[in-house]
Structure formats: C-alpha cells, structure tokens
Design an enzyme around this catalytic site. Structure first.
Site, PDB file in Angstrom:
ATOM      1  N   HIS A  12       0.832  -1.222  -0.051  1.00 17.07           N
ATOM      2  CA  HIS A  12      -0.217   0.082  -0.118  1.00 17.07           C
ATOM      3  C   HIS A  12       0.872   1.084  -0.096  1.00 17.07           C
ATOM      4  O   HIS A  12       0.274   2.632   0.708  1.00 17.07           O
ATOM      5  CB  HIS A  12      -0.922   0.187   1.248  1.00 17.07           C
ATOM      6  CG  HIS A  12      -0.323   0.220   2.773  1.00 17.07           C
ATOM      7  ND1 HIS A  12      -1.082  -1.119   3.703  1.00 17.07           N
ATOM      8  CD2 HIS A  12       0.270   0.834   2.740  1.00 17.07           C
ATOM      9  CE1 HIS A  12      -0.705  -0.850   4.416  1.00 17.07           C
ATOM     10  NE2 HIS A  12       0.553  -0.232   4.779  1.00 17.07           N
ATOM     11  N   HIS A  59      -1.055   4.343   9.421  1.00 20.72           N
ATOM     12  CA  HIS A  59      -0.184   5.428  10.151  1.00 20.72           C
ATOM     13  C   HIS A  59       0.098   6.425  10.691  1.00 20.72           C
ATOM     14  O   HIS A  59       0.926   7.707  10.041  1.00 20.72           O
ATOM     15  CB  HIS A  59       1.009   5.571   8.641  1.00 20.72           C
ATOM     16  CG  HIS A  59       0.512   4.132   7.752  1.00 20.72           C
ATOM     17  ND1 HIS A  59      -0.388   4.054   6.559  1.00 20.72           N
ATOM     18  CD2 HIS A  59       2.346   3.923   7.402  1.00 20.72           C
ATOM     19  CE1 HIS A  59       0.089   2.812   6.337  1.00 20.72           C
ATOM     20  NE2 HIS A  59       1.678   2.104   6.317  1.00 20.72           N
ATOM     21  N   HIS A 193      10.510  -3.445   3.201  1.00 18.62           N
ATOM     22  CA  HIS A 193      11.387  -2.438   2.881  1.00 18.62           C
ATOM     23  C   HIS A 193      10.952  -1.783   4.506  1.00 18.62           C
ATOM     24  O   HIS A 193      10.943  -2.339   5.540  1.00 18.62           O
ATOM     25  CB  HIS A 193      10.038  -1.356   2.413  1.00 18.62           C
ATOM     26  CG  HIS A 193       8.700  -1.335   3.265  1.00 18.62           C
ATOM     27  ND1 HIS A 193       8.017  -2.464   3.535  1.00 18.62           N
ATOM     28  CD2 HIS A 193       8.412  -0.157   3.292  1.00 18.62           C
ATOM     29  CE1 HIS A 193       7.222  -1.854   4.179  1.00 18.62           C
ATOM     30  NE2 HIS A 193       6.752  -0.494   3.593  1.00 18.62           N
ATOM     31  N   GLU A 240       5.452  -5.578   8.581  1.00 21.45           N
ATOM     32  CA  GLU A 240       3.495  -5.126   7.731  1.00 21.45           C
ATOM     33  C   GLU A 240       3.065  -6.257   7.055  1.00 21.45           C
ATOM     34  O   GLU A 240       1.701  -6.939   7.209  1.00 21.45           O
ATOM     35  CB  GLU A 240       3.673  -3.956   6.598  1.00 21.45           C
ATOM     36  CG  GLU A 240       3.812  -2.787   6.875  1.00 21.45           C
ATOM     37  CD  GLU A 240       3.170  -1.304   6.096  1.00 21.45           C
ATOM     38  OE1 GLU A 240       3.006  -0.238   6.367  1.00 21.45           O
ATOM     39  OE2 GLU A 240       3.178  -1.726   4.926  1.00 21.45           O
TER      40      GLU A 240
HETATM   41 FE   LIG Z   1       2.172   1.208   5.306  1.00 21.71          FE
END
Ligand SMILES: [Fe+2]
Length: 282
Positions: A12, A59, A193, A240
């Site tokens: 996302h 977030h 990431h 995530e």
């Molecule tokens: Fe995220």
C-alpha cells in the site's frame, strides 16, 4: 449466508496513491507497476464483491502514539479520507458496512480476540491505495468496506501466528452472518522495505518471493516467522507482512492462486500482489 470468495494481498505504498492522483500511471517509472494490476482490475469488475474486509495499518493518521490498538475494527457507516500532510487524497469517502462490522466485532470478541471498536475514523493510504489499485478512480467506490486496523507501527506488533488465527476467526464470523454477501478479505502492506536508519532502502527479493510462494503452498511455515526474522530479512517496515496472514487465515486450508505480481521498486519499497481463491471442498 455471507461467504468469503477471494483474498487479495497488496502493498500500500503511499507514492502509488500520489502517482494515481497526479495522473502519472503511464510514466516510464510507474507503468510497469500499474501493469501488474491490470488483470486484477478486470477480475474484480467481474467478481463484484459486496464487502471487503480490508486489513491495513494506520500510519499515525487516525491513531497517534497516544493510543495504539493492536487490533481495531471499524463499525462506522462512513470513513473520511485522512489528511496525511498534503491534504486528503482526491478520492471518494469509504462507505462502511456497519451491520457486518458489528457482527464481526461481536463474533471476534466472543471468540476471544479483544478488538478495539472504532465508530469514527479517517482512513489513510494503508486502506485507500489498495482500493485505488483495484478500482481505479471512480466517483464512488463500488464496494463497501469493513476496516481492520493492525498495529505494526509501535513495538510490539502482534505475531504472525496471532494474525493468522484472527484471520481464521474472521472466516468463522463471516460464515455466520445471515445476509447473502460476497465478501473478500484483503491483506495489505509490505513487502520488504526500510524507511530509516543505516539500512534505509533495504529490499530482499529472495525473501519476498519465498513469502509469495508460501502464501499459496505452505502458509503454516509463515505463521512461525518471528519478529526478529522480519526485521533482519525485510527491514524495519517489512513487519507489515503479518497483515497478509490475516487474509490468508480467513481463506481456509487450501487456496488456488489466480494472480501473482512482484515489482521492485515503487518508491523505496518492494511491491507484492496476490489474488487467491479458497479451494472449494471436493
Ligand atoms: Fe504501511
């Protein structure tokens, strides 16, 4: 009765939303990424799901660091688009399905998952970028959404095993909802990431592709991955991926792979995407 007909996993990445909003999908940088979703966009037009149980993480948009629920479920009728610093994305608000969401909240809590019930919440790129990737830029979203927000921001996030079991409980909860609904479960975020520190920009294609393999072939193996392995192999934000396991747990023991896509990089993130179908009982 309601039934889970498919599961979708997708990263996302916020920059994907910006690329869509700024009309850059056909640019040299972004075109290969969006091409990986062409099949899925056609597929979902034919599938016409009524509701998506959309697993994502906030977030620091709706929840600050003052309150961090491990698992939260949105029971509202409508979710406005969060302002993440550049104004809200120019997309329609997300319409909820309060009846199904309240049923899920009751079923999950009685099933011993202590969900935080959210009756008012803005939704950020974690939820809206997957919608944009699958549905493009409609005037209204053609589906209703039950948001499930998972803490993967502040240590300690839930384990992959706990997430998988929550997915199984979501599967039981959907199956006991009396209305005839076509329900999909989506798991978002990942893949490898890291956004900060000395390893910023880390991408691990070998691990990511192994994870994609195991989502279909051996999810039990994924349930056992400890936090330290996510951190080591996928960087600080790769955790995530535990949200994908909620989706996978909801689909049952066996799935058929309908579509798989992997792309590096989008912004500084590895993008993974799966479309899975629960294998019908023989
Ligand atoms: Fe995220």
């Amino acid at each position: 009765m309601a039934r889970i007909t498919a599961g979708v996993a997708t990263s996302h990445v916020p920059a994907i939303g910006a690329a869509i909003d700024l009309g850059k999908q056909d640019s040299d940088y972004w075109a290969p990424l969006f091409a990986g979703y062409d099949w899925s966009k056609e597929w979902i037009k034919a599938e016409r799901p009524d509701v998506i149980v959309l697993v994502y993480n906030d977030h620091a948009s709706a929840f600050s660091l003052e309150i961090i629920p491990t698992f939260a479920i949105g029971c509202a009728d409508l979710y406005p688009i969060a302002d993440e610093g550049f104004g809200p994305r120019p997309i329609p608000p997300v319409v909820g399905h309060a009846d199904l969401a309240c049923h899920l909240a009751q079923s999950l809590i009685l099933d011993e998952f202590d969900m935080t019930v959210i009756n008012q919440m803005a939704v950020d790129h974690g939820l809206t970028v997957p919608l944009s990737l699958l549905f493009g830029q409609p005037d209204e979203w053609p589906v209703r959404v039950v948001p499930i927000a998972v803490n993967v921001i502040q240590y300690p996030p839930p384990t992959g095993e706990r997430c998988f079991k929550l997915g199984q409980a979501i599967g039981r909860a959907v199956a006991s909802f009396p209305e005839d609904l076509n329900v999909q479960v989506w798991g978002t975020g990942g893949m490898s990431h890291q956004l900060q520190g000395r390893r910023a920009g880390l991408i691990n294609q070998e691990f990511d592709n192994s994870f994609l393999d195991r989502m279909t072939e051996n999810p039990d193996d994924l349930r056992k991955i400890p936090h330290i392995e996510y951190l080591r192999e996928t960087g600080s934000e790769g955790i995530e991926l535990v949200m994908w396991l909620i989706m996978r747990g909801a689909l049952g023991d066996h799935v058929d792979l309908l579509h798989r896509f992997y792309h590096v990089p989008a912004s500084n993130t590895a993008v993974g995407h799966l479309v899975l179908r629960p294998t019908p009982a023989p």
